[in-house]
Scaffold this motif. Structure first.
Motif, short mmCIF file in Angstrom:
data_model
loop_
_atom_site.label_atom_id
_atom_site.label_comp_id
_atom_site.label_asym_id
_atom_site.label_seq_id
_atom_site.Cartn_x
_atom_site.Cartn_y
_atom_site.Cartn_z
N HIS A 65 0.88 -1.08 0.08
CA HIS A 65 -0.08 0.03 0.11
C HIS A 65 0.71 1.25 -0.01
O HIS A 65 1.55 1.63 0.97
N HIS A 67 1.81 5.22 -2.28
CA HIS A 67 1.22 6.08 -3.34
C HIS A 67 2.69 6.80 -3.92
O HIS A 67 3.57 7.57 -3.39
N LYS A 141 -8.60 0.81 -7.30
CA LYS A 141 -9.05 1.15 -5.95
C LYS A 141 -10.35 1.91 -5.66
O LYS A 141 -10.18 2.94 -6.59
N HIS A 200 -5.48 -0.56 4.33
CA HIS A 200 -5.03 -0.06 5.62
C HIS A 200 -5.86 -0.16 6.87
O HIS A 200 -6.65 0.96 7.23
N ASP A 343 1.24 2.59 3.51
CA ASP A 343 0.61 3.64 2.88
C ASP A 343 1.55 4.86 2.84
O ASP A 343 1.03 6.07 3.07
#
Ligand SMILES: [Zn+2]
Length: 465
Positions: A65, A67, A141, A200, A343
Motif C-alpha cells: 500500500h 502512493h 482502488k 490500511h 500507505d
C-alpha cells in the motif's frame, strides 16, 4: 571464461521463511536472479563481490500500500522497499517513472469512484476498469472514505471488478459511513462473497466512537477468518490526506474533516489553518528530492501558497490499533491482517522495516513473521512467484538489514544495488502489469513483468479455503 556470478553477496545471515533458512549464506546472482546459495561460494567466479558480514538479508520488502508520486520511489528505496503497489494513480506512475524512478518494481491500481448520488451503470464501471487495465494497472482502488460513493454504487464496483477478474482494493467508507469502524463493518457486508482487499485496516480504528483497543478487536473479528478478504495495515502514527478547501469552504476530503473534528477543530477553512498553526496538521512539500514537513506560520504560508491544495498529514493513528493490527492472529495461528504495508511513498512514513524491526526486538513478531508480513505475503498478493523468497531462480531482490540500528542498510533489486547506506544508485524501474496492460507499458519503453490477477492472494485465498 564467463563468470558464474555477476555479483556475489557474501557473509550475511539470510532469512527466508519459505525455505526455512536462517543462517549465514552467500548469495550468487546472475542476470538478476539468485542462482546459488551456499555457506562459502567462491568469489573467484564472480564479477563483483559485496561483503555483507554482520548484516541480515531478507527477500526484498514488498509494500502493498503506497502512493508512488513525486519523491515516493526515492523515499521507499531509502527505506529498503524493492517492490511497491501504488494505490490509486497508475497513469501518474507511468508518466513520472523517467523523472522519479530509482530502480524499483512498481505495480499499480487506478482509483475510481465518487458516485455520492445516482449509482453508475455496470457498463460505466466496466469501461473504467477496461481503461485502467489498458493503462497498465492490475486493477482498481475504490477511493471510498476520501470521496465516498453510495453503498449501492460501492457494492457495484466491487462486484464488477470481481466479474472482470481484476484486483480491487477499497479505502472503506460510503455516503452512509466514513473511514471508521462502521465503515469497516459495512465494507465486509458490501463485499458479500466477492473478493476484496481492505486497505490500511488500522486507519479505521482511531477511537472515534470508543476505546481504540475495543474498536480494533471488533474490526479484526469482522475480517478474521474470511477467505474472500485480504488486507494490510501500517505502523505509522501519521496519516496522509489532502488540505484542499472546496468552493463551499470545507475540506474536499472527508478524511481531513474527520481529523479536524477528532481534536476539536472546526471542519472548515478556519479549523484547517488553526490546525496547521498549532502543529497538528503537517503540510508536505518536495525539497531536494525528498519530502519536507512544515507546520506553524511557515506551514500556513506554504498551504496558502499552494492554493490550499497541499498534501497534509495528521498524527491520528492509534499506536494500540496499529500494534494489534500488526500482530493479532486468529484461533488457527494465522495473522488476521495479511501484510504490514505503509500507505507511504512521498508521505514520510515508509517505516515497515524501521517499526517492524521494533516489533521483532520487542518479541511481538519473530523475524520470520516480520519477513512474511513485509515480503512473502506481499509477493502472494501481487502474484509474484519469483519474489518473497530467496530460492534458486528467485528474483535477486534483497533488503539488507542492519539489526543493530534497526534499519535497511541496502536495497537490491534484480541484483543491482539501488540504495546503500542512505545513498541512491538506481534509476528507471520495472512495471508489474497484466497481459492487458503489456502493450501500453512496452509502448512507453519500460521494463516490465507480467502477473495474472487470478494468481493473486485476493483470488487464490478463497480457492484454497
Ligand atoms: Zn493510501
Amino acid at each position: 571464461m564467463s563468470s558464474k556470478f555477476d555479483v556475489l553477496f557474501r557473509g550475511a545471515t539470510v532469512v527466508d521463511p519459505v525455505h526455512r533458512v536462517n543462517s549465514r549464506l552467500d548469495i550468487g546472482v546472475q542476470n538478476g536472479k539468485v542462482v546459488e546459495l551456499g555457506p562459502a561460494l567462491s568469489g573467484a567466479q564472480a564479477d563483483s563481490v559485496i561483503d555483507l558480514s554482520g548484516y541480515t538479508v531478507m527477500p526484498g520488502v514488498i509494500d502493498t500500500h503506497t502512493h508512488v508520486r513525486g519523491p515516493a520511489q526515492r523515499m521507499m528505496a531509502l527505506a529498503g522497499v524493492c517492490t511497491a503497489l501504488d494505490m490509486g494513480d497508475m497513469r501518474g506512475v507511468l508518466q513520472e517513472l523517467p523523472e522519479w524512478g530509482c530502480g524499483l518494481n512498481i505495480a499499480g491500481l487506478q482509483g475510481i469512484g465518487h458516485w455520492p448520488n445516482e449509482p453508475p451503470s455496470r457498463g460505466e464501471v466496466a469501461s473504467l476498469i477496461d481503461a485502467a487495465m489498458a493503462d497498465g494497472a492490475i486493477g482498481i482502488k475504490i477511493v471510498g472514505g476520501h470521496r465516498p460513493s453510495t453503498p449501492e454504487a460501492t457494492a457495484l464496483m466491487i462486484d464488477q471488478a470481481n466479474l472482470a477478474g481484476v484486483y480491487v482494493a477499497f479505502h472503506v467508507g460510503t455516503t452512509a459511513t466514513a473511514s471508521n469502524l462502521p465503515g469497516l463493518l459495512e465494507a465486509v457486508e458490501l463485499a458479500g462473497d466477492n473478493c476484496l482487499h481492505i486497505a490500511h485496516v488500522n486507519s479505521y480504528l482511531r477511537g472515534m466512537d470508543r476505546d481504540p483497543v475495543d474498536e480494533t478487536l471488533v474490526g479484526l473479528a469482522a475480517i478474521g477468518g474470511r477467505n474472500n478478504l485480504v488486507s494490510e495495515s501500517y505502523l505509522a502514527v501519521i496519516n496522509g490526506t489532502g488540505g484542499q478547501i472546496g468552493p463551499d469552504g470545507l475540506p474536499t476530503s472527508h478524511v481531513t474533516r474527520n481529523c479536524l473534528k477528532l481534536r476539536g477543530y472546526s471542519p472548515d477553512e478556519k479549523g484547517m489553518e488553526a490546525a496547521i498553526r498549532d502543529g497538528y496538521c503537517l503540510v508536505k512539500v518536495t525539497e531536494g528530492g525528498v519530502t519536507a514537513i512544515y507546520t506553524g506560520e511557515p506551514g500556513v504560508a506554504l498551504w496558502r501558497s499552494m492554493g490550499t491544495n497541499a498534501p497534509v498529514s495528521f498524527p491520528v493513528n492509534q499506536p494500540q490499533a496499529t500494534f494489534l493490527c500488526a500482530v493479532r492472529k486468529d484461533g488457527e495461528g494465522r495473522f488476521v491482517v495479511d501484510a504490514i504495508a505503509t500507505d507511504g511513498g512521498s508521505t514520510p512514513r515508509n517505516v515497515a522495516v524501521e517499526y517492524g524491526l521494533c516489533l521483532v526486538r520487542y518479541q511481538a513478531l519473530t523475524l520470520n513473521e516480520f519477513v512474511l508480513k513485509t515480503s512473502t505475503v506481499g509477493a502472494a498478493m501481487l502474484g509474484l512467484r519469483n519474489k518473497g523468497h530467496l530460492g534458486a531462480g528467485a528474483d535477486a531482490d534483497l533488503t539488507v538489514l542492519d539489526m543493530d540500528k534497526g534499519i535497511a542498510a541496502m536495497t537490491v533489486v534484480g541484483g543491482k544495488v539501488v540504495m546503500a547506506d542512505g545513498i541512491l544508485h538506481g534509476s528507471g524501474g520495472t512495471i508489474i502489469t497484466t497481459p492487458r496492460g503489456e502493450s501500453r507499458v512496452r509502448e512507453m519503453g519500460y521494463r516490465y513483468q507480467i502477473v495474472h490477477p487470478e494468481e493473486m492472494l485476493l483470488y487464490t485465498k478463497q480457492r484454497q479455503g
